[in-house]
Design a protein around this motif. Structure first.
Motif, PDB file in Angstrom:
ATOM      1  N   ILE A 179       7.132   1.838  13.575  1.00  0.00           N
ATOM      2  CA  ILE A 179       6.794   1.907  12.155  1.00  0.00           C
ATOM      3  C   ILE A 179       6.018   3.187  11.830  1.00  0.00           C
ATOM      4  O   ILE A 179       6.281   3.837  10.806  1.00  0.00           O
ATOM      5  CB  ILE A 179       5.974   0.659  11.749  1.00  0.00           C
ATOM      6  CG1 ILE A 179       6.856  -0.585  11.855  1.00  0.00           C
ATOM      7  CG2 ILE A 179       5.389   0.808  10.358  1.00  0.00           C
ATOM      8  CD1 ILE A 179       6.100  -1.895  11.758  1.00  0.00           C
ATOM      9  N   LEU A 180       5.080   3.575  12.694  1.00  0.00           N
ATOM     10  CA  LEU A 180       4.171   4.681  12.375  1.00  0.00           C
ATOM     11  C   LEU A 180       4.695   6.076  12.714  1.00  0.00           C
ATOM     12  O   LEU A 180       4.367   7.039  12.033  1.00  0.00           O
ATOM     13  CB  LEU A 180       2.830   4.470  13.087  1.00  0.00           C
ATOM     14  CG  LEU A 180       2.010   3.275  12.627  1.00  0.00           C
ATOM     15  CD1 LEU A 180       0.728   3.185  13.439  1.00  0.00           C
ATOM     16  CD2 LEU A 180       1.708   3.357  11.149  1.00  0.00           C
ATOM     17  N   VAL A 181       5.489   6.197  13.774  1.00  0.00           N
ATOM     18  CA  VAL A 181       5.954   7.522  14.204  1.00  0.00           C
ATOM     19  C   VAL A 181       7.150   7.922  13.342  1.00  0.00           C
ATOM     20  O   VAL A 181       8.144   7.193  13.265  1.00  0.00           O
ATOM     21  CB  VAL A 181       6.329   7.517  15.703  1.00  0.00           C
ATOM     22  CG1 VAL A 181       6.925   8.849  16.112  1.00  0.00           C
ATOM     23  CG2 VAL A 181       5.116   7.187  16.545  1.00  0.00           C
ATOM     24  N   PRO A 182       7.063   9.080  12.696  1.00  0.00           N
ATOM     25  CA  PRO A 182       8.155   9.487  11.800  1.00  0.00           C
ATOM     26  C   PRO A 182       9.394   9.954  12.566  1.00  0.00           C
ATOM     27  O   PRO A 182       9.312  10.361  13.731  1.00  0.00           O
ATOM     28  CB  PRO A 182       7.547  10.647  11.008  1.00  0.00           C
ATOM     29  CG  PRO A 182       6.520  11.222  11.935  1.00  0.00           C
ATOM     30  CD  PRO A 182       5.980  10.045  12.718  1.00  0.00           C
ATOM     31  N   ASN A 183      10.539   9.899  11.886  1.00  0.00           N
ATOM     32  CA  ASN A 183      11.768  10.465  12.425  1.00  0.00           C
ATOM     33  C   ASN A 183      11.634  11.977  12.483  1.00  0.00           C
ATOM     34  O   ASN A 183      10.920  12.581  11.679  1.00  0.00           O
ATOM     35  CB  ASN A 183      12.967  10.123  11.541  1.00  0.00           C
ATOM     36  CG  ASN A 183      13.560   8.778  11.854  1.00  0.00           C
ATOM     37  OD1 ASN A 183      13.595   8.366  12.997  1.00  0.00           O
ATOM     38  ND2 ASN A 183      14.015   8.100  10.829  1.00  0.00           N
ATOM     39  N   GLU A 184      12.339  12.573  13.399  1.00  0.00           N
ATOM     40  CA  GLU A 184      12.383  14.018  13.511  1.00  0.00           C
ATOM     41  C   GLU A 184      13.107  14.594  12.300  1.00  0.00           C
ATOM     42  O   GLU A 184      14.101  14.029  11.837  1.00  0.00           O
ATOM     43  CB  GLU A 184      13.108  14.375  14.796  1.00  0.00           C
ATOM     44  CG  GLU A 184      13.151  15.822  15.147  1.00  0.00           C
ATOM     45  CD  GLU A 184      13.811  16.000  16.489  1.00  0.00           C
ATOM     46  OE1 GLU A 184      13.192  16.654  17.343  1.00  0.00           O
ATOM     47  OE2 GLU A 184      14.924  15.508  16.689  1.00  0.00           O
ATOM     48  N   ASP A 185      12.621  15.705  11.797  1.00  0.00           N
ATOM     49  CA  ASP A 185      13.298  16.376  10.690  1.00  0.00           C
ATOM     50  C   ASP A 185      14.657  16.870  11.150  1.00  0.00           C
ATOM     51  O   ASP A 185      14.824  17.295  12.287  1.00  0.00           O
ATOM     52  CB  ASP A 185      12.494  17.573  10.190  1.00  0.00           C
ATOM     53  CG  ASP A 185      11.206  17.159   9.497  1.00  0.00           C
ATOM     54  OD1 ASP A 185      11.130  16.007   9.031  1.00  0.00           O
ATOM     55  OD2 ASP A 185      10.302  17.989   9.443  1.00  0.00           O
ATOM     56  N   ARG A 186      15.610  16.824  10.272  1.00  0.00           N
ATOM     57  CA  ARG A 186      16.956  17.332  10.619  1.00  0.00           C
ATOM     58  C   ARG A 186      16.935  18.823  10.900  1.00  0.00           C
ATOM     59  O   ARG A 186      17.661  19.318  11.712  1.00  0.00           O
ATOM     60  CB  ARG A 186      17.926  17.038   9.483  1.00  0.00           C
ATOM     61  CG  ARG A 186      18.235  15.609   9.356  1.00  0.00           C
ATOM     62  CD  ARG A 186      19.238  15.337   8.298  1.00  0.00           C
ATOM     63  NE  ARG A 186      19.410  13.906   8.196  1.00  0.00           N
ATOM     64  CZ  ARG A 186      20.001  13.296   7.225  1.00  0.00           C
ATOM     65  NH1 ARG A 186      20.520  13.990   6.233  1.00  0.00           N
ATOM     66  NH2 ARG A 186      20.120  12.005   7.201  1.00  0.00           N
ATOM     67  N   HIS A 187      16.053  19.537  10.232  1.00  0.00           N
ATOM     68  CA  HIS A 187      15.999  20.999  10.377  1.00  0.00           C
ATOM     69  C   HIS A 187      15.352  21.418  11.693  1.00  0.00           C
ATOM     70  O   HIS A 187      15.641  22.473  12.197  1.00  0.00           O
ATOM     71  CB  HIS A 187      15.267  21.627   9.203  1.00  0.00           C
ATOM     72  CG  HIS A 187      15.871  21.279   7.891  1.00  0.00           C
ATOM     73  ND1 HIS A 187      17.096  21.732   7.494  1.00  0.00           N
ATOM     74  CD2 HIS A 187      15.440  20.461   6.892  1.00  0.00           C
ATOM     75  CE1 HIS A 187      17.394  21.247   6.296  1.00  0.00           C
ATOM     76  NE2 HIS A 187      16.400  20.467   5.923  1.00  0.00           N
ATOM     77  N   THR A 188      14.461  20.587  12.243  1.00  0.00           N
ATOM     78  CA  THR A 188      13.784  20.958  13.481  1.00  0.00           C
ATOM     79  C   THR A 188      14.397  20.265  14.686  1.00  0.00           C
ATOM     80  O   THR A 188      13.912  20.429  15.787  1.00  0.00           O
ATOM     81  CB  THR A 188      12.291  20.600  13.411  1.00  0.00           C
ATOM     82  OG1 THR A 188      12.159  19.184  13.223  1.00  0.00           O
ATOM     83  CG2 THR A 188      11.587  21.354  12.314  1.00  0.00           C
TER      84      THR A 188
END
Length: 70
Positions: A58-67
Motif C-alpha cells: 500500500i505504501l511503496v509507490p509504483n516506479e515511474d514509467r519514465h524512470t
C-alpha cells in the motif's frame, strides 16, 4: 562522484504479486529471487510478515514509467 541512494519503489517489471520483494531487492542491492526466498523462509517463523508485506504494498509507490529504464 557519489551516486544518489535509490528510492524504494515497486518496479513495473519482474514482479510476481505486487513487486514488493523485487523493489526491496533493488533498493538493497539483492536479487529479486533471493529477496523472495528470504521472505518465504521468514514466513516459517512467527511474526507479522504478511501484514508488513500488505502495508508495503500500500505504501511503496509504483516506479515511474519514465524512470523504469534507468
Amino acid at each position: 562522484m557519489a551516486s544518489s541512494p535509490r528510492r524504494l519503489t515497486r518496479p513495473r517489471d519482474n514482479r510476481w504479486i505486487a513487486g514488493v520483494c523485487s523493489g526491496l531487492g533493488r533498493r538493497f542491492g539483492l536479487g529479486a529471487g533471493l529477496t523472495r526466498l528470504l521472505f518465504v523462509l521468514s514466513c516459517l517463523l512467527p511474526g507479522p510478515q504478511f501484514i508488513v508485506y500488505i502495508v508495503l504494498w500500500i505504501l511503496v509507490p509504483n516506479e515511474d514509467r519514465h524512470t523504469a529504464a534507468y
